[in-house]
Scaffold this motif. Structure first.
Motif, PDB file in Angstrom:
ATOM      1  N   VAL A   1      29.907 -32.914 -66.493  1.00  0.00           N
ATOM      2  CA  VAL A   1      28.898 -33.976 -66.520  1.00  0.00           C
ATOM      3  C   VAL A   1      29.368 -35.074 -67.474  1.00  0.00           C
ATOM      4  O   VAL A   1      29.324 -34.919 -68.686  1.00  0.00           O
ATOM      5  CB  VAL A   1      27.526 -33.415 -66.968  1.00  0.00           C
ATOM      6  CG1 VAL A   1      26.495 -34.534 -67.058  1.00  0.00           C
ATOM      7  CG2 VAL A   1      27.060 -32.329 -66.004  1.00  0.00           C
ATOM      8  N   GLY A   2      29.865 -36.157 -66.900  1.00  0.00           N
ATOM      9  CA  GLY A   2      30.341 -37.255 -67.734  1.00  0.00           C
ATOM     10  C   GLY A   2      31.612 -36.921 -68.483  1.00  0.00           C
ATOM     11  O   GLY A   2      31.775 -37.248 -69.653  1.00  0.00           O
TER      12      GLY A   2
ATOM     13  N   TYR B   1      22.754 -34.931 -65.307  1.00  0.00           N
ATOM     14  CA  TYR B   1      22.350 -36.286 -64.909  1.00  0.00           C
ATOM     15  C   TYR B   1      20.860 -36.306 -64.564  1.00  0.00           C
ATOM     16  O   TYR B   1      20.369 -35.412 -63.872  1.00  0.00           O
ATOM     17  CB  TYR B   1      23.134 -36.741 -63.670  1.00  0.00           C
ATOM     18  CG  TYR B   1      24.632 -36.750 -63.849  1.00  0.00           C
ATOM     19  CD1 TYR B   1      25.236 -37.585 -64.787  1.00  0.00           C
ATOM     20  CD2 TYR B   1      25.456 -35.940 -63.076  1.00  0.00           C
ATOM     21  CE1 TYR B   1      26.624 -37.601 -64.947  1.00  0.00           C
ATOM     22  CE2 TYR B   1      26.841 -35.953 -63.232  1.00  0.00           C
ATOM     23  CZ  TYR B   1      27.411 -36.787 -64.167  1.00  0.00           C
ATOM     24  OH  TYR B   1      28.775 -36.799 -64.327  1.00  0.00           O
ATOM     25  N   THR B   2      20.171 -37.336 -65.019  1.00  0.00           N
ATOM     26  CA  THR B   2      18.728 -37.432 -64.789  1.00  0.00           C
ATOM     27  C   THR B   2      18.380 -37.300 -63.313  1.00  0.00           C
ATOM     28  O   THR B   2      17.424 -36.624 -62.943  1.00  0.00           O
ATOM     29  CB  THR B   2      18.202 -38.771 -65.342  1.00  0.00           C
ATOM     30  OG1 THR B   2      18.521 -38.834 -66.733  1.00  0.00           O
ATOM     31  CG2 THR B   2      16.708 -38.893 -65.158  1.00  0.00           C
ATOM     32  N   GLN B   3      19.164 -37.959 -62.467  1.00  0.00           N
ATOM     33  CA  GLN B   3      18.834 -37.909 -61.041  1.00  0.00           C
ATOM     34  C   GLN B   3      19.010 -36.498 -60.471  1.00  0.00           C
ATOM     35  O   GLN B   3      18.296 -36.105 -59.547  1.00  0.00           O
ATOM     36  CB  GLN B   3      19.683 -38.921 -60.263  1.00  0.00           C
ATOM     37  CG  GLN B   3      19.140 -39.152 -58.847  1.00  0.00           C
ATOM     38  CD  GLN B   3      19.808 -40.313 -58.142  1.00  0.00           C
ATOM     39  OE1 GLN B   3      20.604 -41.037 -58.733  1.00  0.00           O
ATOM     40  NE2 GLN B   3      19.481 -40.501 -56.872  1.00  0.00           N
TER      41      GLN B   3
ATOM     42  N   THR C   1      26.682 -47.974 -61.195  1.00  0.00           N
ATOM     43  CA  THR C   1      26.480 -46.552 -61.457  1.00  0.00           C
ATOM     44  C   THR C   1      26.918 -45.672 -60.290  1.00  0.00           C
ATOM     45  O   THR C   1      26.781 -46.075 -59.132  1.00  0.00           O
ATOM     46  CB  THR C   1      24.981 -46.295 -61.756  1.00  0.00           C
ATOM     47  OG1 THR C   1      24.762 -44.885 -61.881  1.00  0.00           O
ATOM     48  CG2 THR C   1      24.069 -46.820 -60.655  1.00  0.00           C
TER      49      THR C   1
ATOM     50  N   GLU D   1      22.926 -38.350 -70.381  1.00  0.00           N
ATOM     51  CA  GLU D   1      23.316 -37.698 -69.126  1.00  0.00           C
ATOM     52  C   GLU D   1      23.412 -36.180 -69.278  1.00  0.00           C
ATOM     53  O   GLU D   1      23.686 -35.483 -68.306  1.00  0.00           O
ATOM     54  CB  GLU D   1      24.643 -38.255 -68.611  1.00  0.00           C
ATOM     55  CG  GLU D   1      25.825 -37.952 -69.523  1.00  0.00           C
ATOM     56  CD  GLU D   1      27.137 -38.573 -69.048  1.00  0.00           C
ATOM     57  OE1 GLU D   1      27.211 -39.058 -67.912  1.00  0.00           O
ATOM     58  OE2 GLU D   1      28.104 -38.567 -69.835  1.00  0.00           O
ATOM     59  N   HIS D   2      23.196 -35.667 -70.486  1.00  0.00           N
ATOM     60  CA  HIS D   2      23.267 -34.215 -70.701  1.00  0.00           C
ATOM     61  C   HIS D   2      21.874 -33.648 -70.925  1.00  0.00           C
ATOM     62  O   HIS D   2      20.994 -34.385 -71.364  1.00  0.00           O
ATOM     63  CB  HIS D   2      24.167 -33.926 -71.918  1.00  0.00           C
ATOM     64  CG  HIS D   2      25.596 -33.689 -71.519  1.00  0.00           C
ATOM     65  ND1 HIS D   2      26.395 -32.715 -72.041  1.00  0.00           N
ATOM     66  CD2 HIS D   2      26.368 -34.311 -70.594  1.00  0.00           C
ATOM     67  CE1 HIS D   2      27.599 -32.748 -71.492  1.00  0.00           C
ATOM     68  NE2 HIS D   2      27.623 -33.724 -70.620  1.00  0.00           N
TER      69      HIS D   2
ATOM     70  N   GLY E   1      25.295 -43.118 -59.834  1.00  0.00           N
ATOM     71  CA  GLY E   1      23.966 -42.652 -59.425  1.00  0.00           C
ATOM     72  C   GLY E   1      23.439 -43.458 -58.254  1.00  0.00           C
ATOM     73  O   GLY E   1      24.061 -44.397 -57.780  1.00  0.00           O
TER      74      GLY E   1
ATOM     75  N   ASP F   1      31.679 -44.488 -57.511  1.00  0.00           N
ATOM     76  CA  ASP F   1      32.277 -43.751 -58.617  1.00  0.00           C
ATOM     77  C   ASP F   1      33.786 -43.908 -58.514  1.00  0.00           C
ATOM     78  O   ASP F   1      34.318 -44.112 -57.426  1.00  0.00           O
ATOM     79  CB  ASP F   1      31.875 -42.272 -58.539  1.00  0.00           C
ATOM     80  CG  ASP F   1      32.148 -41.536 -59.848  1.00  0.00           C
ATOM     81  OD1 ASP F   1      32.086 -42.185 -60.913  1.00  0.00           O
ATOM     82  OD2 ASP F   1      32.446 -40.331 -59.804  1.00  0.00           O
TER      83      ASP F   1
ATOM     84  N   ASP G   1      24.806 -43.581 -66.499  1.00  0.00           N
ATOM     85  CA  ASP G   1      24.727 -42.231 -67.082  1.00  0.00           C
ATOM     86  C   ASP G   1      25.756 -42.051 -68.199  1.00  0.00           C
ATOM     87  O   ASP G   1      26.956 -42.147 -67.978  1.00  0.00           O
ATOM     88  CB  ASP G   1      24.968 -41.172 -65.991  1.00  0.00           C
ATOM     89  CG  ASP G   1      23.863 -41.168 -64.949  1.00  0.00           C
ATOM     90  OD1 ASP G   1      22.689 -41.068 -65.328  1.00  0.00           O
ATOM     91  OD2 ASP G   1      24.179 -41.285 -63.738  1.00  0.00           O
TER      92      ASP G   1
ATOM     93  N   ASP H   1      28.249 -49.017 -66.602  1.00  0.00           N
ATOM     94  CA  ASP H   1      27.903 -47.708 -66.072  1.00  0.00           C
ATOM     95  C   ASP H   1      26.548 -47.311 -66.659  1.00  0.00           C
ATOM     96  O   ASP H   1      26.169 -47.809 -67.719  1.00  0.00           O
ATOM     97  CB  ASP H   1      28.986 -46.701 -66.480  1.00  0.00           C
ATOM     98  CG  ASP H   1      28.547 -45.283 -66.223  1.00  0.00           C
ATOM     99  OD1 ASP H   1      28.252 -44.965 -65.063  1.00  0.00           O
ATOM    100  OD2 ASP H   1      28.468 -44.488 -67.198  1.00  0.00           O
TER     101      ASP H   1
END
Lengths: 343, 343
Positions: B310-311, B85-87, B192, B81-82, B194, B243, B75, B73
């Protein structure tokens, strides 16, 4: 310190032996033509020249190893597709094998015609008929169960004309291109309109192409549990149709890079070759023309039966190939042998 | 003829030099710990023991090189990822960048809240809001145009807390696992939730993972023409959501082999680890636990803020991991350093 052991200290006998070993090795290399099943001609020359161009560092069209991607259609490009695609023959065999559990098939089309062996009716099967056959023979089971059925079938099924396992009816000259490209740093992919799960069963053994380098048509799958163990159930629902425009779409999805070389034989490969050719630098685009009724089949535009629905190579594609400089491989003139067992 | 040059003929000085070279080479090897950013402990031991098991030919759980597949994985497993998420940060930046061409966004949600910087509202965004944002910022353009936008953004965007490019906020210990596995014949894949097209832009540079070894969520594409050249247009339509159950589905679709090692950090990775663990032989399943608020973030079940969206690493997943012997990596205890720049 270049030489730890000074040459002058070796005795004469050892030097003579060493010289002999080097001489033999040199000769062996010179005698090995990686494309030995190809007659000399424009097709062979195009392949060799392309490889030299993209692997020679000083060439302006040099390609970094990680970008050396080559994609091959399967049916009619790597193995025989007439009188019918191998996977279609598999599906019809499966209908016959499963018929005893489906008495209703005796009266319901398209199964009725398959079970009656009505070739004229089968030749008229449309998309919907094949979808029904695919749904009945290749879905509603786990991916592992499906692979095992394919594995079993391949060990016993034989081609109606050649009376050999289908996996022996592969084209020796194309195997040589694959090996030659791999030896020059290419990753070889199969990009087939056929079923991805089907081809992956034998791709490594037959073509030296790892399952993860097979892009094909696929059905949707569902993650579920059988006896507490997770399985992937194949659903009667198309996921990706890797034919025509579906080929560049599949290439982008699975590889994410534009191929430098693409090989096909039919209208279904047109977009893959076009997509390949739209990239910069040297790109090799080749089409196998089936013009050899004696050793295999003849159904190309240049004198065969161009109205076949199995691997159709239309006059339009032939004209486009000429126009764009795509290399047409004549099975009859370019190939010394067609199959590995002929050697 | 095993030895062409008899050892006895070498003079003493040469033998001493050779011995010295071998000695230095041996020491260099012994001093290089491939997992040097890992503290000694159960997690590091599990990795080393797994690799020894599957690569030792005499071991009953030996795995042939072509089957050595490891999936990661991204993120929260390979990079930060905090707080988001980058995206997703990329998407919000794109909304702001494109706003001048969309005056209607000033009054239409979810764009209005993004443009107003209303963090409370954004935290409540549901699936439909994000779909609208994705549709507006990542579709309706060619794959090549999208990649160029991502490439540009990555060169300037910075993480709000660390004030560094996102591609520097990768986990050094996880990079070491990837290298260690590759050095032992594994193919490493990113799997991912993502965007596949997004991650492929930097995967090779940042993780040493080739684009074709990135499996991610994807949008449908359409093959069409711009100025006579073929392009792939990204459509506002989901193709694969990689996912939860979509991870084993994506793994089967893209790789066609069951992984021997899988790495995740959140509930979305549960099925990937379960699918990996359902195979025979030795299978490594690991989860990164974010329990280090000082060096990174703490949002795991064992003392953090487990209700993050998130995650999320739920108590249920934590219990399942304990129950099934999945190895939980404590960022705080197992990692000497978190990021490459700390070294």
């Amino acid at each position: 310190m270049k030489r730890i052991i000074p040459f002058s200290r070796m005795d004469h006998a050892v030097a003579v032996i060493l010289y002999g070993v080097l001489l033999i090795a040199g000769q062996a290399q010179a005698q090995t033509d990686p494309l030995s099943s190809w007659n000399e001609g424009a097709a062979k020359q195009a392949i060799v020249q392309f490889v030299q161009t993209v692997t020679e560092k000083s060439n302006p069209n040099y390609v970094a190893p990680e970008d050396r991607i080559a994609t091959f259609d399967q049916d009619g490009t790597l193995w025989v597709e007439h009188p019918l695609y191998t996977q279609a023959i598999f599906e019809l065999d499966r209908v016959r094998a499963l018929a005893k559990d489906h008495p209703e098939w005796q009266t319901a089309e398209p199964f009725k015609s398959v079970l009656a062996g009505d070739k004229a009716a089968m030749a008229r099967f449309g998309k919907e008929d094949w979808e029904r056959i695919i749904g009945a023979t290749q879905t509603g089971m786990t991916t592992e169960a499906f692979r095992e059925i394919v594995r079993q079938w391949l060990t016993t099924a034989k081609h109606p004309r050649f009376q050999r396992p289908f996996t022996e009816l592969i084209y020796q000259p194309m195997l040589e291109i694959m090996s030659y490209l791999r030896a020059n740093g290419f990753k070889t992919y199969i990009v087939t309109g056929g079923g991805q799960e089907f081809v992956r069963v034998y791709s490594n053994r037959v073509y030296g192409v790892a399952p993860e380098q097979v892009v094909g048509s696929s059905m949707a799958t569902k993650y579920e549990y059988q006896d507490g163990k997770p399985v992937l159930m194949i659903l009667p629902k198309e996921f990706l149709v890797s034919d025509r425009a579906g080929k560049p779409i599949g290439i982008n999805l699975f590889i994410g890079k534009r191929p430098y070389a693409a090989f096909g034989n039919a209208d279904g490969d047109r977009e893959m070759l076009e997509w390949t050719g739209a990239g910069e630098g040297a790109r090799l685009k080749m089409l196998v023309l089936h013009d050899d009724a004696e050793r295999e089949y003849a159904y190309g535009p240049a004198g065969g039966q161009p109205d076949t629905t199995v691997g159709r190579f239309s006059e339009e594609l032939f004209a486009e190939a000429k126009n764009k400089g795509w290399v047409v491989i004549s099975m009859k003139k370019d190939w010394k042998v067609v199959f590995p067992f002929e050697r």
